[in-house]
Design a protein around this motif. Sequence first.
Motif, PDB file in Angstrom:
ATOM      1  N   PRO A  33       0.830  -1.211   0.000  1.00 40.47           N
ATOM      2  CA  PRO A  33       0.000   0.000   0.000  1.00 40.47           C
ATOM      3  C   PRO A  33       0.858   1.252   0.000  1.00 40.47           C
ATOM      4  O   PRO A  33       1.857   1.328   0.725  1.00 40.47           O
ATOM      5  CB  PRO A  33      -0.819  -0.134   1.291  1.00 40.47           C
ATOM      6  N   ARG A  34       0.503   2.239  -0.822  1.00 41.38           N
ATOM      7  CA  ARG A  34       1.318   3.439  -0.955  1.00 41.38           C
ATOM      8  C   ARG A  34       1.305   4.248   0.337  1.00 41.38           C
ATOM      9  O   ARG A  34       0.276   4.412   0.977  1.00 41.38           O
ATOM     10  CB  ARG A  34       0.812   4.288  -2.111  1.00 41.38           C
ATOM     11  N   SER A  35       2.473   4.737   0.696  1.00 43.03           N
ATOM     12  CA  SER A  35       2.591   5.530   1.914  1.00 43.03           C
ATOM     13  C   SER A  35       1.657   6.734   1.857  1.00 43.03           C
ATOM     14  O   SER A  35       1.654   7.490   0.881  1.00 43.03           O
ATOM     15  CB  SER A  35       4.038   5.993   2.086  1.00 43.03           C
ATOM     16  N   GLY A  36       0.849   6.899   2.875  1.00 43.02           N
ATOM     17  CA  GLY A  36      -0.077   8.026   2.933  1.00 43.02           C
ATOM     18  C   GLY A  36      -1.438   7.755   2.350  1.00 43.02           C
ATOM     19  O   GLY A  36      -2.348   8.581   2.501  1.00 43.02           O
ATOM     20  N   SER A  37      -1.631   6.605   1.674  1.00 45.11           N
ATOM     21  CA  SER A  37      -2.955   6.301   1.119  1.00 45.11           C
ATOM     22  C   SER A  37      -3.912   5.968   2.255  1.00 45.11           C
ATOM     23  O   SER A  37      -3.496   5.645   3.377  1.00 45.11           O
ATOM     24  CB  SER A  37      -2.872   5.125   0.146  1.00 45.11           C
ATOM     25  N   ILE A  38      -5.211   6.035   1.976  1.00 50.15           N
ATOM     26  CA  ILE A  38      -6.186   5.760   3.029  1.00 50.15           C
ATOM     27  C   ILE A  38      -6.075   4.323   3.509  1.00 50.15           C
ATOM     28  O   ILE A  38      -6.356   4.018   4.673  1.00 50.15           O
ATOM     29  CB  ILE A  38      -7.621   6.054   2.548  1.00 50.15           C
ATOM     30  N   VAL A  39      -5.624   3.424   2.633  1.00 52.01           N
ATOM     31  CA  VAL A  39      -5.461   2.026   3.030  1.00 52.01           C
ATOM     32  C   VAL A  39      -4.266   1.874   3.961  1.00 52.01           C
ATOM     33  O   VAL A  39      -4.336   1.167   4.973  1.00 52.01           O
ATOM     34  CB  VAL A  39      -5.311   1.120   1.791  1.00 52.01           C
ATOM     35  N   ALA A  40      -3.143   2.522   3.629  1.00 50.26           N
ATOM     36  CA  ALA A  40      -1.956   2.461   4.482  1.00 50.26           C
ATOM     37  C   ALA A  40      -2.251   3.048   5.861  1.00 50.26           C
ATOM     38  O   ALA A  40      -1.842   2.485   6.891  1.00 50.26           O
ATOM     39  CB  ALA A  40      -0.804   3.196   3.813  1.00 50.26           C
ATOM     40  N   ARG A  41      -2.959   4.180   5.898  1.00 49.61           N
ATOM     41  CA  ARG A  41      -3.293   4.796   7.190  1.00 49.61           C
ATOM     42  C   ARG A  41      -4.236   3.910   7.992  1.00 49.61           C
ATOM     43  O   ARG A  41      -4.086   3.760   9.209  1.00 49.61           O
ATOM     44  CB  ARG A  41      -3.918   6.174   6.969  1.00 49.61           C
ATOM     45  N   PHE A  42      -5.215   3.324   7.299  1.00 46.88           N
ATOM     46  CA  PHE A  42      -6.168   2.444   7.972  1.00 46.88           C
ATOM     47  C   PHE A  42      -5.457   1.236   8.569  1.00 46.88           C
ATOM     48  O   PHE A  42      -5.689   0.851   9.723  1.00 46.88           O
ATOM     49  CB  PHE A  42      -7.234   1.998   6.971  1.00 46.88           C
ATOM     50  N   SER A  51      -0.021  -5.935   6.132  1.00 46.52           N
ATOM     51  CA  SER A  51      -0.066  -5.695   4.692  1.00 46.52           C
ATOM     52  C   SER A  51       0.426  -6.918   3.943  1.00 46.52           C
ATOM     53  O   SER A  51       1.373  -7.588   4.363  1.00 46.52           O
ATOM     54  CB  SER A  51       0.788  -4.480   4.323  1.00 46.52           C
ATOM     55  N   GLU A  52      -0.229  -7.201   2.832  1.00 50.84           N
ATOM     56  CA  GLU A  52       0.191  -8.262   1.926  1.00 50.84           C
ATOM     57  C   GLU A  52      -0.044  -7.763   0.509  1.00 50.84           C
ATOM     58  O   GLU A  52      -1.182  -7.642   0.067  1.00 50.84           O
ATOM     59  CB  GLU A  52      -0.590  -9.546   2.173  1.00 50.84           C
ATOM     60  N   GLY A  53       1.044  -7.465  -0.209  1.00 49.26           N
ATOM     61  CA  GLY A  53       0.865  -6.836  -1.509  1.00 49.26           C
ATOM     62  C   GLY A  53       0.171  -5.501  -1.328  1.00 49.26           C
ATOM     63  O   GLY A  53       0.518  -4.712  -0.442  1.00 49.26           O
ATOM     64  N   ARG A  54      -0.843  -5.243  -2.117  1.00 45.21           N
ATOM     65  CA  ARG A  54      -1.603  -3.992  -2.000  1.00 45.21           C
ATOM     66  C   ARG A  54      -2.782  -4.130  -1.031  1.00 45.21           C
ATOM     67  O   ARG A  54      -3.636  -3.261  -0.967  1.00 45.21           O
ATOM     68  CB  ARG A  54      -2.127  -3.588  -3.380  1.00 45.21           C
ATOM     69  N   CYS A  55      -2.822  -5.216  -0.284  1.00 42.89           N
ATOM     70  CA  CYS A  55      -3.956  -5.475   0.604  1.00 42.89           C
ATOM     71  C   CYS A  55      -3.596  -5.280   2.066  1.00 42.89           C
ATOM     72  O   CYS A  55      -2.448  -5.427   2.471  1.00 42.89           O
ATOM     73  CB  CYS A  55      -4.462  -6.907   0.414  1.00 42.89           C
ATOM     74  N   CYS A  56      -4.601  -4.973   2.856  1.00 41.37           N
ATOM     75  CA  CYS A  56      -4.506  -4.952   4.306  1.00 41.37           C
ATOM     76  C   CYS A  56      -5.402  -6.067   4.820  1.00 41.37           C
ATOM     77  O   CYS A  56      -6.601  -6.087   4.519  1.00 41.37           O
ATOM     78  CB  CYS A  56      -4.951  -3.602   4.856  1.00 41.37           C
ATOM     79  N   ARG A  57      -4.831  -6.989   5.579  1.00 46.34           N
ATOM     80  CA  ARG A  57      -5.571  -8.158   6.044  1.00 46.34           C
ATOM     81  C   ARG A  57      -5.697  -8.177   7.566  1.00 46.34           C
ATOM     82  O   ARG A  57      -4.874  -7.601   8.275  1.00 46.34           O
ATOM     83  CB  ARG A  57      -4.899  -9.451   5.594  1.00 46.34           C
ATOM     84  N   GLU A  58      -6.709  -8.888   8.022  1.00 43.49           N
ATOM     85  CA  GLU A  58      -6.889  -9.123   9.451  1.00 43.49           C
ATOM     86  C   GLU A  58      -5.991 -10.292   9.850  1.00 43.49           C
ATOM     87  O   GLU A  58      -6.213 -11.418   9.414  1.00 43.49           O
ATOM     88  CB  GLU A  58      -8.351  -9.427   9.752  1.00 43.49           C
ATOM     89  N   ASP A  70      -5.484  -1.200  -1.862  1.00 45.06           N
ATOM     90  CA  ASP A  70      -4.938   0.034  -2.432  1.00 45.06           C
ATOM     91  C   ASP A  70      -4.536  -0.224  -3.888  1.00 45.06           C
ATOM     92  O   ASP A  70      -3.538  -0.877  -4.156  1.00 45.06           O
ATOM     93  CB  ASP A  70      -3.717   0.473  -1.618  1.00 45.06           C
ATOM     94  N   LEU A  71      -5.332   0.295  -4.810  1.00 41.54           N
ATOM     95  CA  LEU A  71      -5.029   0.193  -6.241  1.00 41.54           C
ATOM     96  C   LEU A  71      -4.776   1.579  -6.829  1.00 41.54           C
ATOM     97  O   LEU A  71      -4.992   1.804  -8.018  1.00 41.54           O
ATOM     98  CB  LEU A  71      -6.176  -0.504  -6.984  1.00 41.54           C
ATOM     99  N   SER A  72      -4.319   2.500  -5.999  1.00 39.15           N
ATOM    100  CA  SER A  72      -4.029   3.856  -6.481  1.00 39.15           C
ATOM    101  C   SER A  72      -2.784   3.849  -7.353  1.00 39.15           C
ATOM    102  O   SER A  72      -1.860   3.072  -7.144  1.00 39.15           O
ATOM    103  CB  SER A  72      -3.828   4.799  -5.292  1.00 39.15           C
ATOM    104  N   ASN A  73      -2.795   4.726  -8.362  1.00 45.29           N
ATOM    105  CA  ASN A  73      -1.649   4.898  -9.263  1.00 45.29           C
ATOM    106  C   ASN A  73      -1.204   3.570  -9.882  1.00 45.29           C
ATOM    107  O   ASN A  73      -0.027   3.230  -9.888  1.00 45.29           O
ATOM    108  CB  ASN A  73      -0.479   5.549  -8.525  1.00 45.29           C
ATOM    109  N   CYS A  74      -2.169   2.806 -10.395  1.00 48.89           N
ATOM    110  CA  CYS A  74      -1.880   1.512 -11.022  1.00 48.89           C
ATOM    111  C   CYS A  74      -2.144   1.536 -12.525  1.00 48.89           C
ATOM    112  O   CYS A  74      -2.230   0.469 -13.157  1.00 48.89           O
ATOM    113  CB  CYS A  74      -2.711   0.409 -10.375  1.00 48.89           C
ATOM    114  N   SER A  75      -2.320   2.739 -13.100  1.00 55.56           N
ATOM    115  CA  SER A  75      -2.571   2.895 -14.540  1.00 55.56           C
ATOM    116  C   SER A  75      -3.788   2.103 -15.005  1.00 55.56           C
ATOM    117  O   SER A  75      -3.796   1.522 -16.090  1.00 55.56           O
ATOM    118  CB  SER A  75      -1.330   2.463 -15.349  1.00 55.56           C
ATOM    119  N   LEU A  76      -4.826   2.083 -14.182  1.00 51.75           N
ATOM    120  CA  LEU A  76      -6.041   1.340 -14.506  1.00 51.75           C
ATOM    121  C   LEU A  76      -6.955   2.180 -15.403  1.00 51.75           C
ATOM    122  O   LEU A  76      -7.342   3.286 -15.034  1.00 51.75           O
ATOM    123  CB  LEU A  76      -6.796   0.966 -13.227  1.00 51.75           C
ATOM    124  N   HIS A  77      -7.289   1.640 -16.577  1.00 47.83           N
ATOM    125  CA  HIS A  77      -8.296   2.257 -17.438  1.00 47.83           C
ATOM    126  C   HIS A  77      -9.670   1.642 -17.182  1.00 47.83           C
ATOM    127  O   HIS A  77     -10.696   2.234 -17.514  1.00 47.83           O
ATOM    128  CB  HIS A  77      -7.908   2.092 -18.904  1.00 47.83           C
TER     129      HIS A  77
END
Length: 224
Positions: A33-42, A51-58, A70-77
Amino acid sequence: MGAFLLLLLLLPLLPLSRAATGEAVCGSCPGPPRSGSIVARFCASRPGTESEGRCCRERGAHPERLLGLDLSNCSLHDLPPGLAEAAAAVVLDLTENPLTTLPNGSFLGFTHLQCLALPLPLECPGGSSAWEEVTTNGSSRLCQGQRNPCNGSGELAWPCPENAACAPDGPGLVQCLCDSPFHGYKCLREGTFPVLLFCGILGAITMALALLLWGTQRRKAKTP
């Protein structure tokens, strides 16, 4: 050959444990997860998570529940095809992507989602009325506090039939669940659902199709 064909037919019926834990969608974009993203903060603020990859797990849960993606800045169209694997997520970040639309039903089943960050051109799924608060910040839009559409004062566009109750099914989405002991079309059938009979008929049809395909392939193989 027959066993192979039977396996192919039965594959859609097998439990998808890998999909249920979100392994594919967690690796759909490189890095944590990107530093500062809502997922990283959460994930950093909630005890018992990792964290595991772009995921936050219990951490320690069986299966491990996916709480954030967190899929921010992944060039998703377009939204990734495996997004449904993240239906248990509480936090989801899609900012800084060239997304232009959210197809209807993209967040079907996302009943736990409470914080969704989107590129500014996109509206919150279900509309502003599906969320407690919608704010904008720079090039992103934040949808917070998913509302229960079944608790609204207005009437539902598709009211549930008799013997059924409304239940949320994602932002602005509902489903009608049959009250016990009713089941079937429009919850008109009463009594226990015939599981054994249903499985028996399904198994017989599957076996018949497998034998038919096997026989067809054998005849083709024998033809000079």
